[in-house]
Structure formats: C-alpha cells, structure tokens
Design a protein around this motif. Structure first.
Motif, PDB file in Angstrom:
ATOM      1  N   UNK A 126      61.044 -21.525  -4.665  1.00 30.49           N
ATOM      2  CA  UNK A 126      60.091 -22.186  -5.542  1.00 30.49           C
ATOM      3  C   UNK A 126      59.516 -21.288  -6.602  1.00 30.49           C
ATOM      4  N   UNK A 127      60.181 -20.186  -6.822  1.00 30.17           N
ATOM      5  CA  UNK A 127      59.701 -19.228  -7.808  1.00 30.17           C
ATOM      6  C   UNK A 127      60.632 -19.244  -9.022  1.00 30.17           C
ATOM      7  N   UNK A 128      60.164 -18.649 -10.071  1.00 19.99           N
ATOM      8  CA  UNK A 128      61.033 -18.392 -11.209  1.00 19.99           C
ATOM      9  C   UNK A 128      61.961 -17.242 -10.836  1.00 19.99           C
ATOM     10  N   UNK A 129      63.084 -17.179 -11.493  1.00 26.40           N
ATOM     11  CA  UNK A 129      63.991 -16.050 -11.274  1.00 26.40           C
ATOM     12  C   UNK A 129      63.336 -14.825 -11.918  1.00 26.40           C
ATOM     13  N   UNK A 130      63.218 -13.761 -11.130  1.00 27.17           N
ATOM     14  CA  UNK A 130      62.540 -12.557 -11.617  1.00 27.17           C
ATOM     15  C   UNK A 130      63.337 -11.899 -12.743  1.00 27.17           C
ATOM     16  N   UNK A 131      62.643 -11.093 -13.524  1.00 28.62           N
ATOM     17  CA  UNK A 131      63.311 -10.360 -14.600  1.00 28.62           C
ATOM     18  C   UNK A 131      64.404  -9.454 -14.055  1.00 28.62           C
TER      19      UNK A 131
END
Length: 142
Positions: A126-131
């Motif tokens: 449920x998170x954004x894909x990290x940098x």
C-alpha cells in the motif's frame, strides 16, 4: 464449494468469444464465464486483458513473476494456478516461479527480477514505490 456467481454455459461463453474475437481457450475459463453474465463488462475486460497479454512491450518473464508474487502474497490460489501455466509456457522455469515466494534470498533470480519484485511488494504493502526501488528498476530494465 458452490458457485457464488453463476457462470454462463460453455456454449454461451464460446458464442460471445466468437462474436468478440476472443481466443477460444479464454472463453472456457471461469473468470470469463462469470463476467459474461454482464456481456458489456466481459467484453471490455477481456479486450483489455488481450491487449495486455498479446500486445504489450513489457517482458513476459517479469510480468509473470510479478503476477506470481501477487498470487503468493495475497494467497490467491486462482491467480497462482492460472498463471503457473502462463509463466511456464512463457519460458519461466518452474524453479524461478517458486523463487518468488522468498525472492530476497533467491540465487535463481536476476537483478531485474528482484527489482521488479521489490516494486511489487512495495505496491502490495500500500505504499508508493520508493526512489531506491525505482532506481533499481530503471537501472536493470532496458
């Protein structure tokens, strides 16, 4: 377990598939037969799926490893069993498919495989894909 959503008959499913140009084997699958209760929805869904399966430019191995990981993490027996066949037919060795279960420690998977699976796990959480993960994806996929 009984059906919760009635499926259309195989004959009706084949008929709809012929009308829409959907390959025959797809029309016998339970997902198609269930969605065929609402023909406009079924047509739109399977047109999109056909586009994704047959005309996309994403690597089939990576696509199937992502799908298998999603099936494993979510406990979807349907996804796991349906895409086992798709993945192995696309040339993914069964050992590589099984490796998605514990991909972080697998020595069978490539850097590209692991980058895509990391992005898959972050998305499922449920998170954004990290940098950092996105950088690994772009570095390893050309």
């Amino acid at each position: 377990m009984s059906e919760r959503v009635q499926m259309v008959s195989l004959d009706r499913a084949r008929q709809l598939g012929e009308e829409w140009g959907t390959p025959g084997p797809r029309t016998t699958r339970s997902a198609f037969r269930m969605l065929a209760n609402n023909p406009p929805l079924a047509k739109a869904t399977f047109t999109l799926l056909s586009q994704l399966l047959e005309h996309n430019t994403f690597d089939a191995r990576l696509r199937e490893l992502m799908i298998m990981r999603i099936g494993w993490v979510t406990g979807s027996a349907y996804e796991w069993t349906q895409h086992w066949r798709v993945a192995t037919t696309a040339g993914v060795p069964p050992e590589d498919v099984l490796a998605v279960r514990d991909w972080c420690t697998s020595d069978r998977l490539t850097a590209a495989d692991k980058a895509v699976l990391a992005a898959t796990d972050e998305s499922l959480a449920g998170k954004a894909i990290s940098d950092a993960t996105w950088a690994a994806v772009t570095k390893n996929i050309t």
